[in-house]
Enzyme design. Structure first.
Site, PDB file in Angstrom:
ATOM      1  N   GLU A 199      13.547  -2.958  20.851  1.00 51.29           N
ATOM      2  CA  GLU A 199      14.241  -2.736  19.233  1.00 51.29           C
ATOM      3  C   GLU A 199      15.621  -1.973  19.446  1.00 51.29           C
ATOM      4  O   GLU A 199      15.992  -1.488  19.993  1.00 51.29           O
ATOM      5  CB  GLU A 199      12.823  -1.891  18.936  1.00 51.29           C
ATOM      6  CG  GLU A 199      13.810  -1.324  17.595  1.00 51.29           C
ATOM      7  CD  GLU A 199      12.240  -1.056  17.017  1.00 51.29           C
ATOM      8  OE1 GLU A 199      10.999  -0.291  16.994  1.00 51.29           O
ATOM      9  OE2 GLU A 199      12.342  -0.217  15.636  1.00 51.29           O
ATOM     10  N   ASP A 227       1.503   0.722  15.388  1.00 50.15           N
ATOM     11  CA  ASP A 227       1.361   1.737  14.707  1.00 50.15           C
ATOM     12  C   ASP A 227       2.283   1.554  13.891  1.00 50.15           C
ATOM     13  O   ASP A 227       2.163   3.357  12.602  1.00 50.15           O
ATOM     14  CB  ASP A 227       1.632   3.314  15.321  1.00 50.15           C
ATOM     15  CG  ASP A 227       3.098   3.118  16.247  1.00 50.15           C
ATOM     16  OD1 ASP A 227       3.976   2.116  16.032  1.00 50.15           O
ATOM     17  OD2 ASP A 227       3.859   3.546  16.895  1.00 50.15           O
ATOM     18  N   SER A 228       3.860   1.074  13.430  1.00 49.97           N
ATOM     19  CA  SER A 228       4.176   1.473  11.752  1.00 49.97           C
ATOM     20  C   SER A 228       2.858   1.247  10.804  1.00 49.97           C
ATOM     21  O   SER A 228       3.537   1.173   9.346  1.00 49.97           O
ATOM     22  CB  SER A 228       5.149  -0.422  11.915  1.00 49.97           C
ATOM     23  OG  SER A 228       4.102  -1.501  12.185  1.00 49.97           O
ATOM     24  N   ASP A 239      -0.273  -0.861  20.546  1.00 51.00           N
ATOM     25  CA  ASP A 239       0.515   0.210  20.175  1.00 51.00           C
ATOM     26  C   ASP A 239      -0.625   1.487  20.555  1.00 51.00           C
ATOM     27  O   ASP A 239      -1.757   1.424  20.134  1.00 51.00           O
ATOM     28  CB  ASP A 239       0.852   0.621  19.538  1.00 51.00           C
ATOM     29  CG  ASP A 239       2.195   0.170  18.919  1.00 51.00           C
ATOM     30  OD1 ASP A 239       3.293  -0.041  20.525  1.00 51.00           O
ATOM     31  OD2 ASP A 239       3.106  -0.237  17.561  1.00 51.00           O
ATOM     32  N   LYS A 258       0.863  -1.154  23.778  1.00 43.83           N
ATOM     33  CA  LYS A 258       2.076  -1.467  23.907  1.00 43.83           C
ATOM     34  C   LYS A 258       2.373   0.107  24.156  1.00 43.83           C
ATOM     35  O   LYS A 258       1.762   0.746  23.082  1.00 43.83           O
ATOM     36  CB  LYS A 258       2.729  -2.522  22.825  1.00 43.83           C
ATOM     37  CG  LYS A 258       4.317  -1.653  23.108  1.00 43.83           C
ATOM     38  CD  LYS A 258       4.528  -2.791  21.872  1.00 43.83           C
ATOM     39  CE  LYS A 258       5.361  -2.323  20.283  1.00 43.83           C
ATOM     40  NZ  LYS A 258       5.526  -1.708  19.597  1.00 43.83           N
ATOM     41  N   GLU A 290       5.610   2.785  24.580  1.00 41.52           N
ATOM     42  CA  GLU A 290       7.281   2.892  23.796  1.00 41.52           C
ATOM     43  C   GLU A 290       7.815   3.825  25.780  1.00 41.52           C
ATOM     44  O   GLU A 290       7.288   4.996  25.552  1.00 41.52           O
ATOM     45  CB  GLU A 290       7.316   3.892  22.788  1.00 41.52           C
ATOM     46  CG  GLU A 290       7.410   3.456  21.467  1.00 41.52           C
ATOM     47  CD  GLU A 290       7.964   3.820  19.953  1.00 41.52           C
ATOM     48  OE1 GLU A 290       8.375   5.048  20.048  1.00 41.52           O
ATOM     49  OE2 GLU A 290       6.998   3.136  19.276  1.00 41.52           O
TER      50      GLU A 290
HETATM   51  O1  KIV Z   1       4.868  -0.845  15.245  1.00 37.69           O
HETATM   52  C1  KIV Z   1       4.815  -1.426  15.403  1.00 37.69           C
HETATM   53  O2  KIV Z   1       5.298  -2.480  14.212  1.00 37.69           O
HETATM   54  C2  KIV Z   1       6.242  -2.204  16.435  1.00 37.69           C
HETATM   55  C3  KIV Z   1       6.835  -3.482  16.488  1.00 37.69           C
HETATM   56  C4  KIV Z   1       8.313  -3.216  15.060  1.00 37.69           C
HETATM   57  C5  KIV Z   1       7.790  -4.038  17.652  1.00 37.69           C
HETATM   58  O3  KIV Z   1       6.148  -1.184  17.437  1.00 37.69           O
END
Ligand code: KIV
Length: 268
Positions: free
Chosen positions: A180, A43-44, A82, A112, A114
């Protein structure tokens, strides 16, 4: 085709592995050709692709759209997507439905999310639906307004919490866990204790795998670079040189040359 079983085998044999982010077909194909086994639709993408100041505005539709493109490009990779902010925090039912959408509509192979011990019921329910879950503990960017971006597990209480979170997500059924931005010794202890692989992101050299944002690794995203990132290329600078040269050529009448595009089509 890389599977979650393969990651477990690498943990057993002590072989280090990598994960990199990808948000589109072209980058996913490069990641796959480079032999990176796991492509993360992170989600980055909220920051590096969509230009938001955090990951919070990213939607399910954004993640499904980008996952489809990555799945088309990342041949042979395990594609992990994510779960965006508020797609799994409200209720377990919501979480299972949204994880299912990422798999069914996006084509992801795993999701994934959090959070540590608090997320146990969510992880259990998603895994019960046969959807593999990668957990994410330590610094959780979706909690930025609660916790900030500072290094985690820096004191005894923080280290205890990290270990408790790691044990909880493993017990709940996660097949791997991203750690992280924590103190390196804390990530090392988690890696020693857990049976599932740990994937470090700014948590030092002792994790079983390492993940970074590809746009950071390539020097493409220039708004900010986390202190733990190593840039392996300066593609942002190279792109600027190329783009300004193109504009200058057009202004000077040097592009297109009279014969360009008149002959056969360029081969791939
Ligand atoms: O969203 C993302 O890119 C991440 C990584 C930095 C682990 O969660």
């Amino acid at each position: 085709m890389i599977t979650i079983r393969q990651l477990a085998q690498w943990k057993e044999s002590g072989e280090k592995f990598t994960m990199l982010t990808a948000y589109d077909y072209t980058m996913a194909a490069l990641v796959a050709k480079a032999g990176i086994p796991v492509a993360l639709v992170g989600d980055s993408l909220g920051q590096v692709v969509l230009g938001y100041s955090s990951t919070l505005p990213v939607t399910m539709e954004d993640m499904i759209h980008h996952t489809r493109a990555v799945v088309r490009g990342a041949a042979g990779c395990l594609v992990v997507t994510d779960m965006p902010f508020m797609s799994y925090q409200v209720s377990v039912e919501d979480a299972v439905r949204n994880a299912g959408r990422l798999m069914k509509e996006g084509g992801a192979h795993a999701v994934k999310l959090e959070g540590g011990a608090d997320m146990v019921p969510v992880i259990q329910a998603i895994v019960r639906a046969d959807i593999p879950v990668m957990a994410h503990i330590g610094l959780c960017p979706q909690a930025v307004h609660q916790c900030g971006y500072r290094t985690q597990a820096v004191d005894a209480a923080g280290r205890k919490q990290l270990l408790a979170d790691a044990r909880a997500v493993e017990k709940a059924g996660a097949f791997a866990v991203v750690i992280e931005k924590t103190e390196h010794a804390a990530a090392r202890e988690v890696t020693r204790v857990l049976k599932i692989p740990t994937i470090g992101c700014g948590s030092g050299p002792y994790c079983d795998g390492q993940v970074l944002v590809t746009y950071d690794v390539l020097g493409l995203f220039q708004d900010f670079t986390p202190c733990f990132v190593k840039r392996y290329a300066q593609l942002g600078d190279a792109a600027m040189t190329a783009l300004t040269a193109f504009a200058a050529d057009v202004r000077a009448g040097k592009f297109p040359e009279a014969k360009r595009g008149q002959g056969k089509q360029n081969k791939k």
